[in-house]
Design a protein around this motif. Sequence first.
Motif, PDB file in Angstrom:
ATOM      1  N   VAL A  12       0.846  -1.187   0.000  1.00 22.59           N
ATOM      2  CA  VAL A  12       0.000   0.000   0.000  1.00 22.59           C
ATOM      3  C   VAL A  12       0.883   1.240   0.000  1.00 22.59           C
ATOM      4  CG1 VAL A  12      -0.152   0.058   2.524  1.00 22.59           C
ATOM      5  CG2 VAL A  12      -1.988   1.067   1.144  1.00 22.59           C
ATOM      6  N   GLN A  13       0.364   2.306  -0.548  1.00 19.44           N
ATOM      7  CA  GLN A  13       1.077   3.582  -0.541  1.00 19.44           C
ATOM      8  C   GLN A  13       0.948   4.239   0.830  1.00 19.44           C
ATOM      9  OE1 GLN A  13       2.778   5.144  -3.001  1.00 19.44           O
ATOM     10  NE2 GLN A  13       2.363   3.787  -4.728  1.00 19.44           N
ATOM     11  N   ALA A  14       1.917   5.044   1.172  1.00 15.22           N
ATOM     12  CA  ALA A  14       1.848   5.786   2.427  1.00 15.22           C
ATOM     13  C   ALA A  14       0.549   6.588   2.488  1.00 15.22           C
ATOM     14  CB  ALA A  14       3.046   6.715   2.548  1.00 15.22           C
ATOM     15  N   GLY A  15      -0.063   6.563   3.655  1.00  9.53           N
ATOM     16  CA  GLY A  15      -1.340   7.232   3.830  1.00  9.53           C
ATOM     17  C   GLY A  15      -2.529   6.332   3.589  1.00  9.53           C
ATOM     18  N   THR A  58     -10.567  -5.627  27.338  1.00  5.92           N
ATOM     19  CA  THR A  58      -9.655  -4.497  27.506  1.00  5.92           C
ATOM     20  C   THR A  58      -8.654  -4.469  26.365  1.00  5.92           C
ATOM     21  OG1 THR A  58      -9.857  -4.713  29.898  1.00  5.92           O
ATOM     22  CG2 THR A  58      -8.055  -3.361  29.066  1.00  5.92           C
ATOM     23  N   THR A  59      -8.448  -3.290  25.802  1.00  2.00           N
ATOM     24  CA  THR A  59      -7.555  -3.188  24.648  1.00  2.00           C
ATOM     25  C   THR A  59      -6.228  -2.532  25.015  1.00  2.00           C
ATOM     26  OG1 THR A  59      -8.557  -1.071  24.020  1.00  2.00           O
ATOM     27  CG2 THR A  59      -9.448  -3.070  22.997  1.00  2.00           C
ATOM     28  N   PHE A  60      -5.262  -2.847  24.206  1.00  2.00           N
ATOM     29  CA  PHE A  60      -3.928  -2.232  24.286  1.00  2.00           C
ATOM     30  C   PHE A  60      -3.529  -1.780  22.890  1.00  2.00           C
ATOM     31  CE2 PHE A  60       0.476  -1.537  25.173  1.00  2.00           C
ATOM     32  CZ  PHE A  60       1.130  -1.937  24.022  1.00  2.00           C
ATOM     33  N   TYR A  61      -2.919  -0.632  22.818  1.00  2.00           N
ATOM     34  CA  TYR A  61      -2.324  -0.143  21.578  1.00  2.00           C
ATOM     35  C   TYR A  61      -0.928   0.385  21.887  1.00  2.00           C
ATOM     36  CZ  TYR A  61      -6.964  -0.303  19.488  1.00  2.00           C
ATOM     37  OH  TYR A  61      -8.187  -0.724  19.020  1.00  2.00           O
ATOM     38  N   ALA A  62       0.021   0.028  21.044  1.00  2.00           N
ATOM     39  CA  ALA A  62       1.345   0.613  21.167  1.00  2.00           C
ATOM     40  C   ALA A  62       1.237   2.120  20.923  1.00  2.00           C
ATOM     41  CB  ALA A  62       2.293  -0.015  20.151  1.00  2.00           C
ATOM     42  N   ASP A  63       2.059   2.868  21.597  1.00  2.00           N
ATOM     43  CA  ASP A  63       2.025   4.326  21.454  1.00  2.00           C
ATOM     44  C   ASP A  63       2.155   4.748  19.993  1.00  2.00           C
ATOM     45  OD1 ASP A  63       3.835   5.092  24.540  1.00  2.00           O
ATOM     46  OD2 ASP A  63       1.709   4.704  24.160  1.00  2.00           O
ATOM     47  N   SER A  64       2.941   4.001  19.239  1.00  2.00           N
ATOM     48  CA  SER A  64       3.209   4.372  17.848  1.00  2.00           C
ATOM     49  C   SER A  64       1.998   4.225  16.937  1.00  2.00           C
ATOM     50  CB  SER A  64       4.365   3.537  17.295  1.00  2.00           C
ATOM     51  OG  SER A  64       4.048   2.156  17.359  1.00  2.00           O
ATOM     52  N   VAL A  65       0.951   3.505  17.395  1.00  2.00           N
ATOM     53  CA  VAL A  65      -0.202   3.269  16.529  1.00  2.00           C
ATOM     54  C   VAL A  65      -1.509   3.784  17.114  1.00  2.00           C
ATOM     55  CG1 VAL A  65       0.929   1.236  15.561  1.00  2.00           C
ATOM     56  CG2 VAL A  65      -0.771   0.966  17.395  1.00  2.00           C
ATOM     57  N   LYS A  66      -1.453   4.414  18.276  1.00  2.00           N
ATOM     58  CA  LYS A  66      -2.677   4.937  18.887  1.00  2.00           C
ATOM     59  C   LYS A  66      -3.324   5.964  17.968  1.00  2.00           C
ATOM     60  CE  LYS A  66      -1.594   4.118  23.759  1.00  2.00           C
ATOM     61  NZ  LYS A  66      -1.201   4.717  25.060  1.00  2.00           N
ATOM     62  N   GLN A  68      -4.385   5.351  15.129  1.00  2.00           N
ATOM     63  CA  GLN A  68      -4.107   4.955  13.750  1.00  2.00           C
ATOM     64  C   GLN A  68      -4.634   3.549  13.465  1.00  2.00           C
ATOM     65  OE1 GLN A  68       0.109   4.787  13.007  1.00  2.00           O
ATOM     66  NE2 GLN A  68      -0.111   4.158  10.883  1.00  2.00           N
ATOM     67  N   PHE A  69      -4.498   2.647  14.451  1.00  2.00           N
ATOM     68  CA  PHE A  69      -4.934   1.268  14.310  1.00  2.00           C
ATOM     69  C   PHE A  69      -6.124   1.021  15.235  1.00  2.00           C
ATOM     70  CE2 PHE A  69      -0.562  -0.788  13.106  1.00  2.00           C
ATOM     71  CZ  PHE A  69      -0.467   0.078  12.034  1.00  2.00           C
ATOM     72  N   ALA A  70      -6.978   0.079  14.842  1.00  2.00           N
ATOM     73  CA  ALA A  70      -8.109  -0.312  15.675  1.00  2.00           C
ATOM     74  C   ALA A  70      -8.269  -1.816  15.639  1.00  2.00           C
ATOM     75  CB  ALA A  70      -9.388   0.375  15.209  1.00  2.00           C
ATOM     76  N   LEU A  80     -10.557 -11.982  14.512  1.00  2.00           N
ATOM     77  CA  LEU A  80      -9.885 -10.807  15.052  1.00  2.00           C
ATOM     78  C   LEU A  80      -9.455  -9.963  13.862  1.00  2.00           C
ATOM     79  CD1 LEU A  80      -8.614  -9.510  17.701  1.00  2.00           C
ATOM     80  CD2 LEU A  80      -6.470 -10.556  16.894  1.00  2.00           C
ATOM     81  N   THR A  81      -9.707  -8.679  13.923  1.00  2.00           N
ATOM     82  CA  THR A  81      -9.287  -7.815  12.829  1.00  2.00           C
ATOM     83  C   THR A  81      -8.430  -6.669  13.357  1.00  2.00           C
ATOM     84  OG1 THR A  81     -11.299  -6.474  12.977  1.00  2.00           O
ATOM     85  CG2 THR A  81     -11.314  -8.300  11.403  1.00  2.00           C
ATOM     86  N   LEU A  82      -7.644  -6.113  12.463  1.00  2.00           N
ATOM     87  CA  LEU A  82      -6.844  -4.939  12.787  1.00  2.00           C
ATOM     88  C   LEU A  82      -7.005  -3.965  11.630  1.00  2.00           C
ATOM     89  CD1 LEU A  82      -4.842  -3.685  14.838  1.00  2.00           C
ATOM     90  CD2 LEU A  82      -3.003  -4.528  13.345  1.00  2.00           C
ATOM     91  N   GLN A  83      -7.693  -2.885  11.879  1.00  2.00           N
ATOM     92  CA  GLN A  83      -7.855  -1.828  10.887  1.00  2.00           C
ATOM     93  C   GLN A  83      -6.677  -0.878  11.026  1.00  2.00           C
ATOM     94  OE1 GLN A  83     -10.174  -1.269   8.412  1.00  2.00           O
ATOM     95  NE2 GLN A  83      -8.925   0.508   7.840  1.00  2.00           N
ATOM     96  N   MET A  84      -5.940  -0.708   9.956  1.00  2.00           N
ATOM     97  CA  MET A  84      -4.754   0.129  10.000  1.00  2.00           C
ATOM     98  C   MET A  84      -4.920   1.280   9.016  1.00  2.00           C
ATOM     99  SD  MET A  84      -1.765  -2.760  10.294  1.00  2.00           S
ATOM    100  CE  MET A  84      -1.924  -3.320   8.612  1.00  2.00           C
ATOM    101  N   ASP A  85      -4.922   2.487   9.509  1.00  2.00           N
ATOM    102  CA  ASP A  85      -5.094   3.682   8.679  1.00  2.00           C
ATOM    103  C   ASP A  85      -3.835   4.536   8.711  1.00  2.00           C
ATOM    104  OD1 ASP A  85      -8.445   3.921   9.987  1.00  2.00           O
ATOM    105  OD2 ASP A  85      -7.780   3.010   8.105  1.00  2.00           O
TER     106      ASP A  85
END
Length: 129
Positions: A12-15, A58-66, A68-70, A80-85
């Motif tokens: 995928v392209q950046a963004g 309860t969820t956890f997100y790394a600081d680098s993806v807060k 941005q990811f869900a 289980l899914t991971l939406q990455m924007d």
Amino acid sequence: QVQLAESGGGSVQAGGSVTLSCATSAMTHNFDSYSMAWFRQAPGKEREAVAGIDYGGTTFYADSVKGQFAIHKDNVKNTLTLQMDSLMPGDTAMYYCAADRGLRFGGEVPPVAALFDNWGQGTQVTVSS
């Protein structure tokens, strides 16, 4: 042993955005008792926790993806899914799904890779600039 299978990776392209999915088996009757997480590993780097959801929700997100990811765990579809924007080249890595019963984490407490007994084969995400 639980079988996990990731899908949805690609280039995928950046963004851009990517949605990863993790399909499960052998957990149909007790999927809600499993804690699950996404880890990623880039070449030359250690595996790191990206996002997780424990059996209590309860969820956890790394600081680098807060922000941005869900992460989403569907206890009906057993997925289980991971939406990455807003993906950036630094998000390029092999992404792994992991599952185990009874693990607690979330908030500022990350899932620990060594505590998960069940892993998928991984799916590659490549982000170009």
